[in-house]
Motif scaffolding. Structure first.
Motif, PDB file in Angstrom:
ATOM      1  N   LEU A 184       0.989  -1.141  -0.063  1.00 21.73           N
ATOM      2  CA  LEU A 184       0.069   0.008   0.064  1.00 21.73           C
ATOM      3  C   LEU A 184       0.905   1.209   0.143  1.00 21.73           C
ATOM      4  CD1 LEU A 184      -2.561  -0.967   2.829  1.00 21.73           C
ATOM      5  CD2 LEU A 184      -2.916  -1.283   0.615  1.00 21.73           C
ATOM      6  N   ARG A 185       0.878   2.004  -1.002  1.00 24.89           N
ATOM      7  CA  ARG A 185       1.497   3.180  -1.152  1.00 24.89           C
ATOM      8  C   ARG A 185       1.039   4.147   0.161  1.00 24.89           C
ATOM      9  NH1 ARG A 185       4.832   5.881  -5.262  1.00 24.89           N
ATOM     10  NH2 ARG A 185       5.045   8.095  -4.625  1.00 24.89           N
ATOM     11  N   SER A 186       2.097   4.560   0.996  1.00 24.89           N
ATOM     12  CA  SER A 186       1.681   5.552   2.108  1.00 24.89           C
ATOM     13  C   SER A 186       2.964   6.560   2.275  1.00 24.89           C
ATOM     14  CB  SER A 186       1.652   4.713   3.249  1.00 24.89           C
ATOM     15  OG  SER A 186       2.821   3.885   3.488  1.00 24.89           O
ATOM     16  N   ASP A 187       3.092   7.493   1.137  1.00 24.49           N
ATOM     17  CA  ASP A 187       4.106   8.246   1.220  1.00 24.49           C
ATOM     18  C   ASP A 187       3.689   9.362   2.139  1.00 24.49           C
ATOM     19  OD1 ASP A 187       2.675  10.123  -0.516  1.00 24.49           O
ATOM     20  OD2 ASP A 187       3.062   8.644  -2.186  1.00 24.49           O
ATOM     21  N   GLY A 188       4.921  10.349   2.354  1.00 19.61           N
ATOM     22  CA  GLY A 188       4.797  11.318   3.208  1.00 19.61           C
ATOM     23  C   GLY A 188       5.913  11.480   4.116  1.00 19.61           C
ATOM     24  N   HIS A 189       6.261  10.584   4.958  1.00 20.19           N
ATOM     25  CA  HIS A 189       7.565  10.305   5.429  1.00 20.19           C
ATOM     26  C   HIS A 189       8.574  10.241   4.411  1.00 20.19           C
ATOM     27  CE1 HIS A 189      10.283   8.966   8.521  1.00 20.19           C
ATOM     28  NE2 HIS A 189      10.569   7.812   7.954  1.00 20.19           N
ATOM     29  N   THR A 190       8.465   9.773   3.556  1.00 19.23           N
ATOM     30  CA  THR A 190       9.458   9.910   2.672  1.00 19.23           C
ATOM     31  C   THR A 190       8.730   9.724   1.360  1.00 19.23           C
ATOM     32  OG1 THR A 190       9.645   7.366   2.203  1.00 19.23           O
ATOM     33  CG2 THR A 190      11.326   8.427   3.891  1.00 19.23           C
ATOM     34  N   PRO A 203       1.750  13.055  11.912  1.00 18.13           N
ATOM     35  CA  PRO A 203       2.902  12.449  11.017  1.00 18.13           C
ATOM     36  C   PRO A 203       4.217  12.451  11.894  1.00 18.13           C
ATOM     37  CG  PRO A 203       1.830  14.506  10.135  1.00 18.13           C
ATOM     38  CD  PRO A 203       1.229  14.390  11.365  1.00 18.13           C
ATOM     39  N   PRO A 204       5.194  11.786  11.252  1.00 14.61           N
ATOM     40  CA  PRO A 204       6.532  11.669  12.069  1.00 14.61           C
ATOM     41  C   PRO A 204       7.123  12.930  12.126  1.00 14.61           C
ATOM     42  CG  PRO A 204       6.230  10.044  10.263  1.00 14.61           C
ATOM     43  CD  PRO A 204       5.275  10.842  10.148  1.00 14.61           C
ATOM     44  N   GLY A 205       7.861  13.245  12.980  1.00 14.63           N
ATOM     45  CA  GLY A 205       8.767  14.388  13.170  1.00 14.63           C
ATOM     46  C   GLY A 205       9.712  14.239  11.765  1.00 14.63           C
ATOM     47  N   VAL A 206      10.305  13.385  11.605  1.00 17.74           N
ATOM     48  CA  VAL A 206      11.153  13.055  10.612  1.00 17.74           C
ATOM     49  C   VAL A 206      10.188  12.854   9.372  1.00 17.74           C
ATOM     50  CG1 VAL A 206      12.899  11.655   9.155  1.00 17.74           C
ATOM     51  CG2 VAL A 206      12.926  11.831  11.899  1.00 17.74           C
ATOM     52  N   VAL A 207      10.119  13.953   8.348  1.00 15.84           N
ATOM     53  CA  VAL A 207       9.149  13.819   7.216  1.00 15.84           C
ATOM     54  C   VAL A 207       9.417  14.615   6.145  1.00 15.84           C
ATOM     55  CG1 VAL A 207       7.786  15.838   8.369  1.00 15.84           C
ATOM     56  CG2 VAL A 207       6.627  14.044   7.152  1.00 15.84           C
ATOM     57  N   TRP A 208       9.034  14.088   5.045  1.00 14.57           N
ATOM     58  CA  TRP A 208       9.485  14.833   3.695  1.00 14.57           C
ATOM     59  C   TRP A 208       8.040  15.820   3.191  1.00 14.57           C
ATOM     60  CZ3 TRP A 208       6.605  13.035  -1.016  1.00 14.57           C
ATOM     61  CH2 TRP A 208       6.992  13.736  -1.916  1.00 14.57           C
ATOM     62  N   ASP A 209       6.994  15.229   3.538  1.00 15.75           N
ATOM     63  CA  ASP A 209       5.819  16.234   3.269  1.00 15.75           C
ATOM     64  C   ASP A 209       4.866  15.766   4.273  1.00 15.75           C
ATOM     65  OD1 ASP A 209       3.367  16.989   2.404  1.00 15.75           O
ATOM     66  OD2 ASP A 209       3.881  17.059   0.440  1.00 15.75           O
ATOM     67  N   PRO A 210       4.664  16.633   5.324  1.00 15.66           N
ATOM     68  CA  PRO A 210       3.675  16.348   6.569  1.00 15.66           C
ATOM     69  C   PRO A 210       2.485  16.318   6.091  1.00 15.66           C
ATOM     70  CG  PRO A 210       4.498  18.571   6.573  1.00 15.66           C
ATOM     71  CD  PRO A 210       5.271  18.067   5.378  1.00 15.66           C
ATOM     72  N   THR A 211       1.721  16.947   5.113  1.00 22.90           N
ATOM     73  CA  THR A 211       0.338  16.843   4.616  1.00 22.90           C
ATOM     74  C   THR A 211       0.074  15.615   4.055  1.00 22.90           C
ATOM     75  OG1 THR A 211       0.359  19.195   4.118  1.00 22.90           O
ATOM     76  CG2 THR A 211      -1.425  17.738   3.134  1.00 22.90           C
ATOM     77  N   ARG A 212       1.180  15.117   2.954  1.00 24.75           N
ATOM     78  CA  ARG A 212       0.943  13.767   2.505  1.00 24.75           C
ATOM     79  C   ARG A 212       1.168  12.603   3.549  1.00 24.75           C
ATOM     80  NH1 ARG A 212       3.508  14.495  -3.319  1.00 24.75           N
ATOM     81  NH2 ARG A 212       3.535  11.945  -3.426  1.00 24.75           N
ATOM     82  N   ALA A 213       1.876  12.727   4.456  1.00 29.01           N
ATOM     83  CA  ALA A 213       2.168  11.889   5.661  1.00 29.01           C
ATOM     84  C   ALA A 213       0.927  11.688   6.557  1.00 29.01           C
ATOM     85  CB  ALA A 213       3.254  12.385   6.689  1.00 29.01           C
ATOM     86  N   MET A 214       0.118  12.766   6.655  1.00 26.48           N
ATOM     87  CA  MET A 214      -1.274  12.666   7.475  1.00 26.48           C
ATOM     88  C   MET A 214      -2.131  12.163   6.454  1.00 26.48           C
ATOM     89  SD  MET A 214      -3.378  15.822   8.786  1.00 26.48           S
ATOM     90  CE  MET A 214      -3.911  16.134   6.808  1.00 26.48           C
ATOM     91  N   HIS A 215      -2.300  12.466   5.341  1.00 28.52           N
ATOM     92  CA  HIS A 215      -3.264  11.808   4.530  1.00 28.52           C
ATOM     93  C   HIS A 215      -3.155  10.205   4.626  1.00 28.52           C
ATOM     94  CE1 HIS A 215      -5.728  15.276   3.492  1.00 28.52           C
ATOM     95  NE2 HIS A 215      -4.703  15.632   3.065  1.00 28.52           N
ATOM     96  N   SER A 216      -1.672   9.803   4.347  1.00 25.72           N
ATOM     97  CA  SER A 216      -1.535   8.595   4.506  1.00 25.72           C
ATOM     98  C   SER A 216      -1.809   7.701   5.521  1.00 25.72           C
ATOM     99  CB  SER A 216       0.272   8.388   3.997  1.00 25.72           C
ATOM    100  OG  SER A 216       0.498   8.511   2.933  1.00 25.72           O
ATOM    101  N   ILE A 217      -1.593   8.543   6.733  1.00 27.08           N
ATOM    102  CA  ILE A 217      -2.278   7.694   7.987  1.00 27.08           C
ATOM    103  C   ILE A 217      -3.626   7.590   8.000  1.00 27.08           C
ATOM    104  CG2 ILE A 217      -2.515   8.192  10.614  1.00 27.08           C
ATOM    105  CD1 ILE A 217       0.246   9.759  10.416  1.00 27.08           C
TER     106      ILE A 217
END
Ligand SMILES: [Zn+2]
Length: 251
Positions: free
Chosen positions: A163-169, A203-217
């Motif tokens: 499952l694609r879950s980008d944002g962290h990376t 989202p993780p504190g280590v994050v490439w894109d926090p908005t995408r990370a939130m949507h992946s969660i």
């Protein structure tokens, strides 16, 4: 047929600042977190999800990180050996992403197929300065190895779906494992560090894109709700304390 068992493999513990764990938190207080991998036995394949640290990295971690804890039994090859497996018995190695605490053991698997999102593979070779310290090129620059680069979700075997879950990376992925008795389990990888990340959609504190990370969660939560499944976070000490750990298994 299909999936038979899911083994949770411990790959030691490291210290990590709370600000690195949870987006928006400023606390530098270090917390001891587990590093985790999972082995899946299916009727037609043996699949590993994440590979932890490179064995090369362990002495340095133990020297510089006062919260690092790493026993001989925590080496991935020893965890596999305890299940009667060796690296050559693993058909597929699914890497959630290529950070050093997830891709460090990839080099152990020259005959397996290494599966990662193509965006992650590309980014890891040329990361932005902000994110570069988490990528060690030696971990994934592996000439002659068999890579399968995915573009989004993919069924890898019956009952096992990336499952694609980008944002962290940029190309993070999680793994949905449909177990016969336990039911569906989503191995979140670093999409969800802790249960708290899931509950508060942080989202993780280590994050490439926090908005995408939130949507992946949110996406993983929706899939878990619709399938009646559970999400396993990657680095949660409280979750890990209660998890069924190898050589016992979720079935
Ligand atoms: Zn990571």
């Amino acid at each position: 047929m299909g999936v038979q068992a899911l083994y949770a493999l411990q790959n030691g513990f490291i210290g990590f600042e709370r600000s690195g764990l949870f987006y928006g938190q400023l606390s530098g207080e270090p917390v001891q977190i587990p590093v985790t991998c999972y082995l899946i036995r299916a009727s037609d394949a043996t699949i590993l999800f994440d590979t932890g640290f490179s064995p090369r990295a362990i002495p340095g971690l133990l020297r510089t990180d006062p919260l690092a804890r790493f026993g001989d039994e925590d080496l991935l090859v020893h965890r596999l050996d305890a299940l009667g497996l060796e690296p050559g018995s693993v058909d597929l190695v699914v890497l959630s992403h290529l950070h050093y605490d997830h891709a460090g053991g990839a080099a152990l698997f020259p005959t397996s197929e290494l599966i990662v999102q193509q965006d992650e593979y590309a980014y890891a070779h040329y990361p932005a300065a902000c994110c570069a310290s988490f990528y060690y090129r030696k971990n994934f620059d592996l000439p002659g190895y068999r890579w399968r680069l995915l573009d989004g979700d993919a069924e890898l075997a019956p009952g096992i779906t990336a499952l694609r879950s980008d944002g962290h990376t940029p190309g993070h992925q999680s793994l949905l494992v449909e177990l016969p008795q336990t039911g569906p389990v989503i191995l979140a990888g670093d999409c969800c560090y802790w249960q708290e990340s899931i509950d508060r959609e942080t989202p993780p504190g280590v994050v490439w894109d926090p908005t995408r990370a939130m949507h992946s969660i949110k996406r993983l939560k929706t899939i878990a709700r619709l399938t009646g499944g559970r999400i396993f976070p990657s680095h949660d000490p409280a979750f890990w304390a209660t998890a069924v750990k190898s050589p016992d298994a979720y079935r």
